[in-house]
Design a protein around this motif. Structure first.
Motif, short mmCIF file in Angstrom:
data_model
loop_
_atom_site.label_atom_id
_atom_site.label_comp_id
_atom_site.label_asym_id
_atom_site.label_seq_id
_atom_site.Cartn_x
_atom_site.Cartn_y
_atom_site.Cartn_z
N ASP A 51 4.45 -1.05 5.79
CA ASP A 51 4.47 -0.86 4.34
C ASP A 51 3.31 -1.48 3.44
OD1 ASP A 51 6.88 0.89 4.67
OD2 ASP A 51 8.28 -0.75 3.98
N ALA A 52 3.00 -2.66 4.01
CA ALA A 52 2.01 -3.50 3.20
C ALA A 52 0.66 -3.11 3.44
CB ALA A 52 2.16 -4.90 3.80
N VAL A 53 0.43 -2.37 4.93
CA VAL A 53 -0.58 -2.00 5.29
C VAL A 53 -1.09 -0.47 4.50
CG1 VAL A 53 -2.01 -0.78 7.46
CG2 VAL A 53 -0.98 -3.01 7.47
N ALA A 54 -0.11 0.20 4.35
CA ALA A 54 -0.24 1.33 3.54
C ALA A 54 -0.56 1.16 2.21
CB ALA A 54 1.15 2.35 3.86
N GLU A 55 0.19 0.11 1.73
CA GLU A 55 0.03 -0.16 0.07
C GLU A 55 -1.45 -0.84 -0.08
OE1 GLU A 55 1.82 -2.77 -3.54
OE2 GLU A 55 2.90 -2.53 -1.63
N ILE A 56 -1.87 -1.61 0.60
CA ILE A 56 -3.15 -2.61 0.59
C ILE A 56 -4.24 -1.96 1.07
CG2 ILE A 56 -4.42 -4.65 1.05
CD1 ILE A 56 -1.51 -6.05 1.19
N PHE A 57 -4.20 -1.17 2.08
CA PHE A 57 -5.29 -0.71 2.70
C PHE A 57 -5.31 0.92 2.57
CE2 PHE A 57 -4.65 -4.68 4.90
CZ PHE A 57 -5.87 -5.21 4.78
N GLY A 58 -4.14 1.30 2.42
CA GLY A 58 -4.45 2.96 2.39
C GLY A 58 -4.04 3.51 3.76
N ILE A 59 -3.69 2.75 4.73
CA ILE A 59 -3.57 3.38 6.13
C ILE A 59 -2.25 3.57 6.60
CG2 ILE A 59 -4.16 2.76 8.49
CD1 ILE A 59 -6.64 0.92 7.39
#
Length: 311
Positions: A51-59
């Motif tokens: 979830d954090a990777v999606a939120e921070i990096f948009g990945i």
């Protein structure tokens, strides 16, 4: 803590990028995590990281339900899709490589020392994510005086191997830039602020050079470069607005559109005799003045190299 988490997010991204669309199973990820970090990797922790990777990096880390393998779709495009995310990924990847290879490659890797301000980068970005004010104690470059400021951190900016906070300063009632390497200490407050809806740090500095906030009106600056210097300038432009006006007799004439601030004058002087500023005249005068002041310090040294050798 924040830096450690970012390190783990970057590891997860790069591990899945290397696996390409074949992806990795949960058990493979857990085994690789154990080898890298020496600790168990629970599914719940993985889901938090995902979830954090999606939120921070948009990945997006996707799951192929038929094989129950995790992957990043179009991995080759991830590094180019967003410049800021790509920069973070590349920066942390290089740092990790240098850290892990330090013992094995001792004496074979050389990097320039970067002032210690980077230690505040992660907490400042954390405050930016939640739009929280920060309080800093900041030492001026011109002395040992320490001042305290309450800032609304709008952005961070890197320039000449230093990190800076671009912020609205409550005490000074305006936009200011503070070098992180001059921060004595910092704390994140619980006070929220509203970001200006149209703020863009690149647009803010679009007509300035380096870390100076733009002052006055930008002008067209024209300079002529030698054949050798022009090759460097074409590979690494002086300013994002740089363009070629003409080529003739082994020289190239460039122009940029920027405010002629102190930082730009110093950069033009750094290029030395490889370039000549041809306009505007006011900028030529600034450069000549600086050169004369410099020459005064070496006034008793002959300009002719042969004379120096014969002394």
């Amino acid at each position: 803590m924040v830096t450690e988490l970012l390190d783990k997010y970057i590891w997860l991204i790069n591990t899945l990028l290397r696996a390409r669309e074949k992806g990795l199973s949960m058990s493979e990820l857990q085994e690789m995590w154990q080898r890298r970090f020496g600790q168990d990797y629970s599914r719940s922790t993985f889901n938090h990281h995902r979830d954090a990777v999606a939120e921070i990096f948009g990945i997006e880390i996707e799951c192929d339900r038929s094989t129950r393998r995790y992957f990043i779709r179009y991995g080759d495009d991830v590094r180019d899709s967003d410049a800021a995310s790509a920069w973070l990924i590349n920066t942390f990847t290089v740092n990790n490589m240098l850290t892990l290879g330090k013992e094995r490659l001792s004496g074979r890797v050389s990097v320039e020392e970067i002032p210690s301000g980077h230690r505040y980068l992660a907490p400042v970005m954390d405050a930016m994510t939640d739009n929280l004010e920060i309080r800093i104690r900041h030492r001026k470059y011109t002395g040992n005086e320490i001042s305290e400021y309450t800032l609304r951190p709008y952005a961070v900016k890197e320039n000449a191997r230093r990190w800076y906070i671009v912020a609205y300063c409550i005490e000074r009632e305006g936009m200011r830039v503070y070098g992180m390497d001059r921060i004595v200490d910092m704390e994140v407050t619980g006070t929220h602020f509203d970001m200006p809806p149209d703020f863009d740090v690149d647009r803010l500095f679009s007509t300035s050079f380096g870390i100076y906030l733009p002052e006055g009106k930008p002008v067209e600056i024209v300079f002529r470069a030698s054949e050798k210097e022009s090759r460097y300038l074409e590979d690494l432009p002086l300013h994002h607005s740089q363009k070629i006006i003409s080529r003739d007799d082994g020289t190239v004439t460039f122009s940029i559109f920027a405010c002629p601030d102190t930082s730009l004058v110093m950069e033009l002087l750094r290029l030395g005799p490889g370039i000549e500023v041809t306009g505007p005249e006011s900028l030529r005068e600034q450069i000549v003045l600086q050169l004369r002041k410099t020459l005064e310090k070496y006034g008793d040294i002959p300009a002719d190299r042969n004379q120096i050798g014969n002394r």
